[in-house]
Design a protein around this motif. Structure first.
Motif, mmCIF file in Angstrom:
data_model
loop_
_atom_site.group_PDB
_atom_site.id
_atom_site.type_symbol
_atom_site.label_atom_id
_atom_site.label_comp_id
_atom_site.label_asym_id
_atom_site.label_seq_id
_atom_site.Cartn_x
_atom_site.Cartn_y
_atom_site.Cartn_z
ATOM 1 N N ASP A 198 14.276 36.217 57.959
ATOM 2 C CA ASP A 198 15.180 36.771 57.321
ATOM 3 C C ASP A 198 16.373 35.177 57.236
ATOM 4 O OD1 ASP A 198 16.903 38.839 55.322
ATOM 5 O OD2 ASP A 198 17.279 39.429 57.854
ATOM 6 N N ASP A 199 15.837 34.844 56.160
ATOM 7 C CA ASP A 199 16.781 33.624 56.339
ATOM 8 C C ASP A 199 16.532 33.196 55.282
ATOM 9 O OD1 ASP A 199 18.091 30.655 57.973
ATOM 10 O OD2 ASP A 199 16.312 29.947 56.224
ATOM 11 N N LYS A 200 17.909 32.566 54.503
ATOM 12 C CA LYS A 200 18.704 32.514 53.034
ATOM 13 C C LYS A 200 17.435 31.426 52.129
ATOM 14 C CE LYS A 200 22.188 32.056 49.537
ATOM 15 N NZ LYS A 200 23.074 31.068 49.511
ATOM 16 N N ALA A 201 17.338 30.446 52.967
ATOM 17 C CA ALA A 201 16.582 29.299 52.560
ATOM 18 C C ALA A 201 14.832 30.186 52.408
ATOM 19 C CB ALA A 201 16.438 27.887 53.004
ATOM 20 N N VAL A 202 14.322 30.746 53.014
ATOM 21 C CA VAL A 202 13.575 31.092 53.131
ATOM 22 C C VAL A 202 12.971 31.948 52.202
ATOM 23 C CG1 VAL A 202 11.211 32.787 54.056
ATOM 24 C CG2 VAL A 202 12.703 30.863 56.181
ATOM 25 N N TRP A 203 13.660 32.664 52.050
ATOM 26 C CA TRP A 203 14.377 33.857 50.984
ATOM 27 C C TRP A 203 14.143 32.783 49.430
ATOM 28 C CZ3 TRP A 203 11.881 37.937 51.636
ATOM 29 C CH2 TRP A 203 13.139 39.035 52.548
ATOM 30 N N GLU A 204 14.752 32.338 49.815
ATOM 31 C CA GLU A 204 14.870 31.349 48.413
ATOM 32 C C GLU A 204 12.558 30.434 47.305
ATOM 33 O OE1 GLU A 204 17.823 28.742 48.592
ATOM 34 O OE2 GLU A 204 19.599 30.168 48.168
ATOM 35 N N SER A 205 13.154 30.078 48.609
ATOM 36 C CA SER A 205 11.599 29.865 48.572
ATOM 37 C C SER A 205 10.419 30.629 48.202
ATOM 38 C CB SER A 205 10.834 28.636 49.545
ATOM 39 O OG SER A 205 11.667 27.446 50.148
ATOM 40 N N LEU A 206 10.523 31.898 48.746
ATOM 41 C CA LEU A 206 9.823 32.555 48.777
ATOM 42 C C LEU A 206 10.079 33.118 47.625
ATOM 43 C CD1 LEU A 206 7.348 34.885 49.176
ATOM 44 C CD2 LEU A 206 9.049 36.392 50.014
ATOM 45 N N ALA A 207 10.899 33.209 46.433
ATOM 46 C CA ALA A 207 11.179 33.734 45.011
ATOM 47 C C ALA A 207 10.592 33.216 44.209
ATOM 48 C CB ALA A 207 12.693 34.233 44.729
ATOM 49 N N GLN A 208 10.653 31.671 44.263
ATOM 50 C CA GLN A 208 10.248 31.017 43.718
ATOM 51 C C GLN A 208 8.532 30.789 43.508
ATOM 52 O OE1 GLN A 208 11.529 27.093 44.384
ATOM 53 N NE2 GLN A 208 10.360 25.967 42.778
ATOM 54 N N ALA A 209 8.524 30.772 44.515
ATOM 55 C CA ALA A 209 6.720 30.637 44.914
ATOM 56 C C ALA A 209 6.653 32.393 43.578
ATOM 57 C CB ALA A 209 6.161 30.874 46.611
ATOM 58 N N VAL A 214 9.530 38.820 43.962
ATOM 59 C CA VAL A 214 11.472 37.732 43.467
ATOM 60 C C VAL A 214 12.242 38.962 42.896
ATOM 61 C CG1 VAL A 214 11.606 36.797 41.342
ATOM 62 C CG2 VAL A 214 9.913 36.402 42.154
ATOM 63 N N GLU A 215 12.201 40.470 42.635
ATOM 64 C CA GLU A 215 13.746 41.231 42.488
ATOM 65 C C GLU A 215 13.580 41.124 44.325
ATOM 66 O OE1 GLU A 215 14.605 45.973 41.242
ATOM 67 O OE2 GLU A 215 12.342 44.529 41.133
ATOM 68 N N TYR A 216 12.838 41.771 45.015
ATOM 69 C CA TYR A 216 13.258 41.965 46.031
ATOM 70 C C TYR A 216 14.243 40.207 47.038
ATOM 71 C CZ TYR A 216 13.290 43.761 51.642
ATOM 72 O OH TYR A 216 13.118 43.715 52.571
ATOM 73 N N SER A 217 13.483 39.368 46.861
ATOM 74 C CA SER A 217 13.989 37.539 46.952
ATOM 75 C C SER A 217 15.829 37.674 47.156
ATOM 76 C CB SER A 217 13.040 37.128 47.044
ATOM 77 O OG SER A 217 12.425 37.186 47.481
ATOM 78 N N TYR A 218 15.858 37.828 45.473
ATOM 79 C CA TYR A 218 16.704 38.281 45.029
ATOM 80 C C TYR A 218 17.720 38.929 45.175
ATOM 81 C CZ TYR A 218 15.528 34.802 40.959
ATOM 82 O OH TYR A 218 14.789 34.186 40.875
ATOM 83 N N GLN A 219 17.231 39.871 46.106
ATOM 84 C CA GLN A 219 18.170 41.345 46.511
ATOM 85 C C GLN A 219 18.567 41.133 47.601
ATOM 86 O OE1 GLN A 219 15.745 44.931 45.684
ATOM 87 N NE2 GLN A 219 16.535 45.210 44.066
ATOM 88 N N ARG A 220 17.524 39.970 48.473
ATOM 89 C CA ARG A 220 17.917 39.773 49.512
ATOM 90 C C ARG A 220 18.977 39.068 50.227
ATOM 91 N NH1 ARG A 220 16.982 43.071 53.506
ATOM 92 N NH2 ARG A 220 17.211 41.402 55.058
ATOM 93 N N THR A 221 19.473 38.341 49.201
ATOM 94 C CA THR A 221 19.823 36.566 49.250
ATOM 95 C C THR A 221 21.438 36.984 48.389
ATOM 96 O OG1 THR A 221 18.568 35.672 47.405
ATOM 97 C CG2 THR A 221 18.358 34.807 49.199
ATOM 98 N N LYS A 222 21.599 38.604 47.648
ATOM 99 C CA LYS A 222 22.433 38.770 47.419
ATOM 100 C C LYS A 222 22.522 37.510 45.948
ATOM 101 C CE LYS A 222 24.633 40.868 51.411
ATOM 102 N NZ LYS A 222 24.332 41.495 51.591
#
Length: 151
Positions: A76-87, A97-105
């Motif tokens: 649950d870290d912003k950088a991890v969510w951003e990397s996941l969204a990109q991948a 992608v949607e879930y990751s963007y939601q987690r990082t607002k």
């Protein structure tokens, strides 16, 4: 580890370290994970990992989005969510992608995702909710342009 330790050697399943008091410390390790990874099999090493950050890294390297998602939930870290969204975006997995963007607002990317994937009902609902907020200015501009172009 709470105190710094300096690696001296690794023999079999034992890691030999030196602490600041010059005492030799023996630490039992499981070399399975790093041996598979060193031999070029991160997908096998992934199954022996217990640390979630390492698990995320291996899953990311193997392009295993589902395991990376589970690790990201634990980290649950912003950088991890951003990397996941990109991948996930590169793999075309819009749900992650949607879930990751939601987690990082990350609302600007989220609303754009809704727009480019044709989820216009969600896009319009999102725009209606955002009208009052600060991000609403950009979203409303996108919505006005969309309406004017007849989409």
């Amino acid at each position: 580890m709470d105190v710094p330790m300096y690696i001296l050697a690794i023999r079999e399943n034992t890691l030999y370290c030196l602490n600041r008091d010059a005492n030799i410390i023996e630490v039992d390790i499981d070399p399975t994970e790093y041996r598979f990874h060193l031999k070029g099999y991160p997908e096998v090493a992934l199954h022996f990992v217990t640390d979630q950050k390492t698990c995320f890294g291996f899953a990311f390297e193997c392009r295993n989005i589902d395991i990376a998602l589970e690790a990201a939930k634990e980290i649950d870290d912003k950088a991890v969510w951003e990397s996941l969204a990109q991948a996930a975006l590169l793999q075309g997995n819009h749900q992650i992608v949607e879930y990751s963007y939601q987690r990082t607002k990350n609302f600007d990317k989220l609303v754009f995702l809704y727009f480019i994937t044709g989820m216009l009902k969600i896009f319009n609902k999102f725009c209606d909710v955002c009208q009052v907020s600060e991000i609403g200015k950009d979203v409303i501009g996108l919505r006005i342009n969309t309406v004017q172009s007849g989409r």
